[in-house]
Write a protein that holds these residues in place. Sequence first.
Motif, PDB file in Angstrom:
ATOM      1  N   LEU A  63     -11.297 -22.348  62.355  1.00 39.18           N
ATOM      2  CA  LEU A  63     -10.795 -21.488  61.282  1.00 39.18           C
ATOM      3  C   LEU A  63      -9.774 -20.514  61.863  1.00 39.18           C
ATOM      4  O   LEU A  63      -9.990 -19.969  62.946  1.00 39.18           O
ATOM      5  CB  LEU A  63     -11.953 -20.730  60.631  1.00 39.18           C
ATOM      6  CG  LEU A  63     -12.985 -21.616  59.921  1.00 39.18           C
ATOM      7  CD1 LEU A  63     -14.187 -20.787  59.487  1.00 39.18           C
ATOM      8  CD2 LEU A  63     -12.377 -22.324  58.723  1.00 39.18           C
ATOM      9  N   LYS A  64      -8.681 -20.321  61.123  1.00 36.73           N
ATOM     10  CA  LYS A  64      -7.595 -19.528  61.704  1.00 36.73           C
ATOM     11  C   LYS A  64      -7.211 -18.302  60.883  1.00 36.73           C
ATOM     12  O   LYS A  64      -6.744 -17.309  61.430  1.00 36.73           O
ATOM     13  CB  LYS A  64      -6.357 -20.402  61.875  1.00 36.73           C
ATOM     14  CG  LYS A  64      -6.609 -21.660  62.704  1.00 36.73           C
ATOM     15  CD  LYS A  64      -5.320 -22.469  62.851  1.00 36.73           C
ATOM     16  CE  LYS A  64      -5.587 -23.816  63.477  1.00 36.73           C
ATOM     17  NZ  LYS A  64      -6.198 -24.776  62.537  1.00 36.73           N
ATOM     18  N   TYR A  65      -7.357 -18.424  59.587  1.00 31.70           N
ATOM     19  CA  TYR A  65      -6.902 -17.344  58.703  1.00 31.70           C
ATOM     20  C   TYR A  65      -7.971 -17.066  57.639  1.00 31.70           C
ATOM     21  O   TYR A  65      -8.725 -17.965  57.276  1.00 31.70           O
ATOM     22  CB  TYR A  65      -5.612 -17.763  57.985  1.00 31.70           C
ATOM     23  CG  TYR A  65      -4.477 -18.079  58.926  1.00 31.70           C
ATOM     24  CD1 TYR A  65      -3.654 -17.069  59.411  1.00 31.70           C
ATOM     25  CD2 TYR A  65      -4.242 -19.384  59.354  1.00 31.70           C
ATOM     26  CE1 TYR A  65      -2.613 -17.347  60.284  1.00 31.70           C
ATOM     27  CE2 TYR A  65      -3.200 -19.679  60.236  1.00 31.70           C
ATOM     28  CZ  TYR A  65      -2.392 -18.660  60.696  1.00 31.70           C
ATOM     29  OH  TYR A  65      -1.380 -18.929  61.551  1.00 31.70           O
ATOM     30  N   VAL A  86      -1.382 -31.027  61.604  1.00 31.88           N
ATOM     31  CA  VAL A  86      -1.539 -29.878  62.498  1.00 31.88           C
ATOM     32  C   VAL A  86      -0.144 -29.425  62.940  1.00 31.88           C
ATOM     33  O   VAL A  86       0.628 -30.234  63.456  1.00 31.88           O
ATOM     34  CB  VAL A  86      -2.402 -30.265  63.722  1.00 31.88           C
ATOM     35  CG1 VAL A  86      -2.483 -29.124  64.717  1.00 31.88           C
ATOM     36  CG2 VAL A  86      -3.802 -30.690  63.269  1.00 31.88           C
ATOM     37  N   PHE A 129      -1.660 -27.676  56.462  1.00 31.60           N
ATOM     38  CA  PHE A 129      -1.360 -27.069  57.773  1.00 31.60           C
ATOM     39  C   PHE A 129      -2.435 -26.116  58.306  1.00 31.60           C
ATOM     40  O   PHE A 129      -2.425 -25.792  59.484  1.00 31.60           O
ATOM     41  CB  PHE A 129      -0.031 -26.305  57.702  1.00 31.60           C
ATOM     42  CG  PHE A 129       1.116 -27.114  57.160  1.00 31.60           C
ATOM     43  CD1 PHE A 129       1.473 -28.319  57.772  1.00 31.60           C
ATOM     44  CD2 PHE A 129       1.823 -26.685  56.049  1.00 31.60           C
ATOM     45  CE1 PHE A 129       2.532 -29.069  57.275  1.00 31.60           C
ATOM     46  CE2 PHE A 129       2.888 -27.437  55.548  1.00 31.60           C
ATOM     47  CZ  PHE A 129       3.243 -28.633  56.153  1.00 31.60           C
ATOM     48  N   ILE A 130      -3.330 -25.642  57.439  1.00 31.87           N
ATOM     49  CA  ILE A 130      -4.264 -24.596  57.892  1.00 31.87           C
ATOM     50  C   ILE A 130      -5.715 -25.043  57.864  1.00 31.87           C
ATOM     51  O   ILE A 130      -6.451 -24.917  58.823  1.00 31.87           O
ATOM     52  CB  ILE A 130      -4.109 -23.324  57.003  1.00 31.87           C
ATOM     53  CG1 ILE A 130      -2.736 -22.716  57.204  1.00 31.87           C
ATOM     54  CG2 ILE A 130      -5.187 -22.303  57.372  1.00 31.87           C
ATOM     55  CD1 ILE A 130      -2.469 -21.502  56.333  1.00 31.87           C
ATOM     56  N   GLY A 131      -6.167 -25.566  56.769  1.00 29.88           N
ATOM     57  CA  GLY A 131      -7.580 -25.891  56.608  1.00 29.88           C
ATOM     58  C   GLY A 131      -8.107 -25.203  55.373  1.00 29.88           C
ATOM     59  O   GLY A 131      -7.329 -24.960  54.462  1.00 29.88           O
ATOM     60  N   PRO A 141     -15.215 -32.493  55.867  1.00 25.95           N
ATOM     61  CA  PRO A 141     -14.216 -32.730  56.909  1.00 25.95           C
ATOM     62  C   PRO A 141     -14.075 -31.452  57.733  1.00 25.95           C
ATOM     63  O   PRO A 141     -14.344 -30.374  57.222  1.00 25.95           O
ATOM     64  CB  PRO A 141     -12.928 -32.996  56.146  1.00 25.95           C
ATOM     65  CG  PRO A 141     -13.332 -33.210  54.735  1.00 25.95           C
ATOM     66  CD  PRO A 141     -14.633 -32.520  54.527  1.00 25.95           C
ATOM     67  N   GLY A 142     -13.642 -31.588  58.927  1.00 28.39           N
ATOM     68  CA  GLY A 142     -13.581 -30.411  59.783  1.00 28.39           C
ATOM     69  C   GLY A 142     -14.594 -30.570  60.882  1.00 28.39           C
ATOM     70  O   GLY A 142     -14.654 -29.777  61.804  1.00 28.39           O
ATOM     71  N   MET A 143     -15.382 -31.595  60.786  1.00 30.08           N
ATOM     72  CA  MET A 143     -16.410 -31.798  61.781  1.00 30.08           C
ATOM     73  C   MET A 143     -16.018 -32.885  62.779  1.00 30.08           C
ATOM     74  O   MET A 143     -16.869 -33.422  63.449  1.00 30.08           O
ATOM     75  CB  MET A 143     -17.720 -32.199  61.113  1.00 30.08           C
ATOM     76  CG  MET A 143     -18.359 -31.083  60.322  1.00 30.08           C
ATOM     77  SD  MET A 143     -18.483 -29.563  61.272  1.00 30.08           S
ATOM     78  CE  MET A 143     -19.361 -30.149  62.698  1.00 30.08           C
ATOM     79  N   ASN A 200     -10.286 -30.042  58.139  1.00 27.83           N
ATOM     80  CA  ASN A 200      -9.266 -30.658  59.004  1.00 27.83           C
ATOM     81  C   ASN A 200      -7.881 -30.745  58.369  1.00 27.83           C
ATOM     82  O   ASN A 200      -7.650 -31.602  57.522  1.00 27.83           O
ATOM     83  CB  ASN A 200      -9.676 -32.101  59.318  1.00 27.83           C
ATOM     84  CG  ASN A 200     -10.651 -32.165  60.445  1.00 27.83           C
ATOM     85  OD1 ASN A 200     -11.184 -31.127  60.835  1.00 27.83           O
ATOM     86  ND2 ASN A 200     -10.892 -33.340  60.952  1.00 27.83           N
ATOM     87  N   PRO A 201      -6.955 -29.896  58.738  1.00 31.55           N
ATOM     88  CA  PRO A 201      -5.604 -30.052  58.174  1.00 31.55           C
ATOM     89  C   PRO A 201      -4.984 -31.367  58.676  1.00 31.55           C
ATOM     90  O   PRO A 201      -4.997 -31.627  59.873  1.00 31.55           O
ATOM     91  CB  PRO A 201      -4.856 -28.828  58.712  1.00 31.55           C
ATOM     92  CG  PRO A 201      -5.648 -28.363  59.899  1.00 31.55           C
ATOM     93  CD  PRO A 201      -7.067 -28.792  59.676  1.00 31.55           C
ATOM     94  N   PRO A 260      -7.745 -27.626  67.207  1.00 30.27           N
ATOM     95  CA  PRO A 260      -6.797 -27.436  66.100  1.00 30.27           C
ATOM     96  C   PRO A 260      -7.504 -27.270  64.765  1.00 30.27           C
ATOM     97  O   PRO A 260      -6.885 -26.919  63.782  1.00 30.27           O
ATOM     98  CB  PRO A 260      -5.964 -28.722  66.127  1.00 30.27           C
ATOM     99  CG  PRO A 260      -6.805 -29.729  66.843  1.00 30.27           C
ATOM    100  CD  PRO A 260      -7.675 -28.969  67.799  1.00 30.27           C
ATOM    101  N   TYR A 261      -8.806 -27.538  64.749  1.00 26.21           N
ATOM    102  CA  TYR A 261      -9.531 -27.514  63.475  1.00 26.21           C
ATOM    103  C   TYR A 261     -10.417 -26.291  63.288  1.00 26.21           C
ATOM    104  O   TYR A 261     -11.230 -26.241  62.389  1.00 26.21           O
ATOM    105  CB  TYR A 261     -10.355 -28.808  63.330  1.00 26.21           C
ATOM    106  CG  TYR A 261      -9.495 -30.030  63.407  1.00 26.21           C
ATOM    107  CD1 TYR A 261      -8.394 -30.169  62.568  1.00 26.21           C
ATOM    108  CD2 TYR A 261      -9.732 -31.029  64.345  1.00 26.21           C
ATOM    109  CE1 TYR A 261      -7.563 -31.273  62.639  1.00 26.21           C
ATOM    110  CE2 TYR A 261      -8.915 -32.147  64.427  1.00 26.21           C
ATOM    111  CZ  TYR A 261      -7.834 -32.262  63.578  1.00 26.21           C
ATOM    112  OH  TYR A 261      -7.010 -33.353  63.654  1.00 26.21           O
ATOM    113  N   ASN A 307     -15.335 -24.534  60.904  1.00 24.34           N
ATOM    114  CA  ASN A 307     -15.538 -24.885  59.516  1.00 24.34           C
ATOM    115  C   ASN A 307     -16.763 -25.783  59.415  1.00 24.34           C
ATOM    116  O   ASN A 307     -16.809 -26.842  60.034  1.00 24.34           O
ATOM    117  CB  ASN A 307     -14.320 -25.631  58.978  1.00 24.34           C
ATOM    118  CG  ASN A 307     -14.502 -26.031  57.542  1.00 24.34           C
ATOM    119  OD1 ASN A 307     -14.801 -25.204  56.696  1.00 24.34           O
ATOM    120  ND2 ASN A 307     -14.367 -27.308  57.262  1.00 24.34           N
ATOM    121  N   MET A 363      -9.400 -16.967  54.044  1.00 22.43           N
ATOM    122  CA  MET A 363      -9.061 -17.853  52.923  1.00 22.43           C
ATOM    123  C   MET A 363      -9.921 -17.488  51.718  1.00 22.43           C
ATOM    124  O   MET A 363     -11.052 -17.033  51.858  1.00 22.43           O
ATOM    125  CB  MET A 363      -9.307 -19.313  53.308  1.00 22.43           C
ATOM    126  CG  MET A 363      -8.625 -19.694  54.625  1.00 22.43           C
ATOM    127  SD  MET A 363      -8.247 -21.432  54.772  1.00 22.43           S
ATOM    128  CE  MET A 363      -6.777 -21.551  53.806  1.00 22.43           C
TER     129      MET A 363
END
Lengths: 948, 213
Positions: A105-107, B96, B87-89, A905-907, B92-93, A102-103, A534, A109
């Motif tokens: 990268l999706k879009y 989720v 919601f995205i990042g 964060p993201g890790m 870490n959003p 879930p963490y 990320n 930015m």
Amino acid sequence: MQVSRRVFLKYAGALSGLAALNKTGLVSLKHLSPAEAEAMQTSMGKYEVKYTADAMCPAECGMEMWVKDGKIAKIYGNKAVPMNDGIACAKGASGQQLVYSPYRLKYPMIRVGERGSGKFKRVTWDEAIDHIGLKLTDIKKKYGAESVIMDCGDVTDRDQYYRLFFAYGTPNTTEHGAICDVPRRHGPRLMVGGKRWEPDIMRPQLVRQSDGSLKKDYTYKSKLIVYNGWNPFVATRIFYENRGTVGAKVENGCKVVVIDPSYSNTATAADMWLAPRAGTDGDLFGAMLRYILENDNQNDPNKKYIDWSFKKYSTGWDDFEAAFKSWWGKKDPINGLSYFSLDWTADRTGLSKAQIEELSHLFGITKPAALVWGMQSPGHHYNGYCASIIGVALNVITGNFDAPGGVIDCELVKADKGGSATGKQFKKKKVKRNIDGKEVEGEVEHLHMDLFGSKYPAAWDDAVADYPNAFKEGVDVRYGPFRGHHYPIKAYILRTGNTVLTGSAPWKWKDAILAKDAKGNYKLELNVFIDTLNLESALYADVILPEASYAERQSLSDIYPSHQVIYNRDAVIKPLHECKKPTDIMNMLAKKLNELGDSDLKAADFWEKYKSEEDFVNEMLAPAPGRVNVGTPLPYPKYPEGYKLIGTPDSLEKGEVTIDNAKKVVKGKSVTVEWLRNNHGVAIWPMSWRRYKKHNADEPNKAFPNTSTKLIEFKFDWKDGGKRYGGYKSYNEKIEKAGGEVPLGLKEIGFTKFPETFFWFETKWNPHTNPEYKKYAKDYPFQLICGRVHHSMSGTQMIPWLGEIKTEGTWQPMNKEFEADVPEAMPMGDEPMKSMKKKFKANTYSVGSIWMNTDDAKKLGLKSGDLAVVENPLKKSTKGKVFVSGGIRPGIIKIGFATGGRFSPGMGPAYKSKDYTPSHNDLVDPDVLSPIMGFPGYADMIVKVKKA
Amino acid sequence: MINALKDELSLYNLLRQIFLKEPSKYLIHDMNKIELTSGNQENSETKGPGEDMAGYGLRFMVEAIRKNENNLNEWIEDLAIEYARLFIGPQNPPAVPYASFYLSESHSLMTDETIDVRKQYLEAGMAVKELYSIPDDHIGIELEFIYYLTQKTIELFEQEQRDEAARLFEIRGNFLSNHMAQWVPLFVERILNSTGEDFYKGAAYMLRGAVEL
């Protein structure tokens, strides 16, 4: 039909008046026709098998992925690929956790706060590409295309980015190799034109039999493997070394020696573990070479170390030997002893004379043997070049180079790929620059910041660790046609890398990226981050582009086998979220630049040429395997020896080829993605050994290796019959043409040009070998080294089942107690599921730790789990918990590479422990860049340790 | 009953717009026109959500818009940043927005739970436009599904196709109570715990109310 509602909506009336709600069209869902619905219904639940290549770690094993309902349902190893022979390790098997994280990268930015503030907003791809395109156009106009660096970072599949930026007009593209192990590769590149020397233990190998058939051979031939500073059980770039080392031991009685200050996982399988001081690899190799030269006796079977036939296949040995021996007569200022003698080596390495003698004899007398040196050491030392060169010499003179069971230069024998797709041809484009009021013409490649810059003109792997200096001060071109040209670095595009954390010292990188000019604008005008994950470097980016993960894009494995093997990295599933494939990103940016008026980016070279990524990969495959028909047994007895082979294994086997005698090329049907898909994803051509020698005569075939003379070269720059040869030739010519101007790196070690044969200089920050640092020895009694914890590096940190597992002394269950939200188990009946706080007990989850010896810890009053501060003479420090064991040499501190202090964060869990986990990189001296190629001295540092 | 469904239609329509993407200027300016009824003049923070959680959430959002009336355009930009952060990042959003994160053992995306959602869409003759790329169980898509079912039910009911209307209505009810009600409260809690932005607090309350209607 009843509507049961507890409370009627008080505001429903207000809502129904909203014009915005008159938009009733569906945004994300669509109606299916009855036929579509039925088709979808029947396809659901069915498996489709795809063959692909892993990228969870750099081993890139062959994988089989089973896809159901558009998602990866199962992951297995691909039995057809000899790199891993069907094995999927825990990393490979955890692929779904990365792909479906879930963490990730999706879009696309764009940054909205200051760099580093972490404030971003989502934009469309068009907006992101617009932003980058406008900036690149502006930078090219104002400063020249060379002001842009494209860093293709860690993993594979980078050719599209190379192509794009070569066409744009910058030669400054690089990849992770530049901050991986450059000094380690130096000897092989210089002396045989290769790169990585690995033991001959990839099994199975496809071998031509005497009856002409091909057979998968599982037999191990090795009798001795010496791993120096190389830990393949943990750092699995060459995956077959895991099982191959054990296989050779068990099935062939092979002895294994591990030389490492720490008792590594690989050392656990060793017959002999030697723990020298850090940074003394070259010393030990030098001692082995001197011992072998002094004690070789061709008439005594117990001392017949040297296989003198090597002289037929090499050139320059006499010069090399003389230069090496010249050091024997010198006294080392640090101990007054003769260089490379047993006494000298014992004094410097801390090993006993008996140990050094035993190792030297064992290596000299055991055949076949392989001496292999590693990524952390000598790869991470200022003088690792010397060790790497002596290492090559040791393997060659003992007859082990490319011998069955010996050592193989995998770079020389792997299948060729990339070809014209990579776009190197664009670097030949003529460009003009105005230097001191004079217009000068040269080629794009002559603008290269390192190869023609003032510091490291032999940096064929690029000096990435020097980028922070370039961001702040720009580049001085001192060699080649553009001598005198100065340009700034204005854009840095980083793809699948994390240089801010690992490119040398993080503080130096941050400082350079945040540096502003007098007007308050960032000096580095554009900083782009492209990845699936990320990472810390993204915090400092202006634009983030989400790239399709390794399972969502099409490319080829980038591997180091012992003969030509190539396999498909298939696009197993569609890119998730709004991630895009490298080919699409390349085409979008090329098109945008073209629209903005940049005629260097042409439709015919990009979006019209590559309609799909498969088109691109087919072009990459066109030169494969691209190696010559050499060695014993001859891979293709029906084709002339020494001819280059191109084409699929079956077309070459069947004789469906054309032979070009003028060019010495045998060409079958080109390997294509489709061919690979139909053949379990992999193409394998036959193995052979002693590829430098004619298959039926004791003379060189002059087709292998890849040097100026097609012989193994012990000389690096010489003239013969009016012609000039050698691996350093071109760099010395540059210096000569520049009136003898000495590059910065060479100046540091007192050289005026690149040496003609054997050379030696000391490493940095080592008080045991370099008198300059003796004064620090008392206050900073520990040498700091680093090692990998591959399952908890940037790409795999977020995977709990890997992160939890401890590794050696650098990744231990030493977490502080922490609380996390965990959903309760699925409730019964209609009760909604609740989340609950769960406590994770202390010391149940692995985190980065500081490994030190029991006696050292006792003296400092430290025990396992104590928080300690590690500080270097530059007054930089890091904090972490110590892990105390006897499994490390006293006086050595070891910290995992990028395991701690993860500040973004993201890790996943790593971020939570950032305040009590150590960052090795914080202690790296960013000004220690090794003199030949500008590589950071990651493992050249001394420290003191105190309880926090 | 149909009138009640029509009211809910607006509710789900608004919610899908709020959770599918960052609020547009158009939406915020439009919402600014909502008149709060006299009976509810008290500040929403002092008055608990009570039983009308959806209404309470709406009031929260409208009040947030009113507070920022003088710098709406800047604030809309802030909302976009907050939407990304929540919601995205890229980091870490905290909230989720996918069901499988809450319902699956692996807390990942595209799990069996996602495929179950896909099957329910299929049952109503629907599929995600970007099938296999965008996880089917994104909160915005699930809200759009409910919105669609509500609209379709009304339409069929008015066309006297009562059996089909009843079938879709049943799918809707099951989806709301057996699926959305299982994870949306957890998602809402994460929003409430991690945002300081009243607009998204309000959206969270409204969402919770809508799922528990």
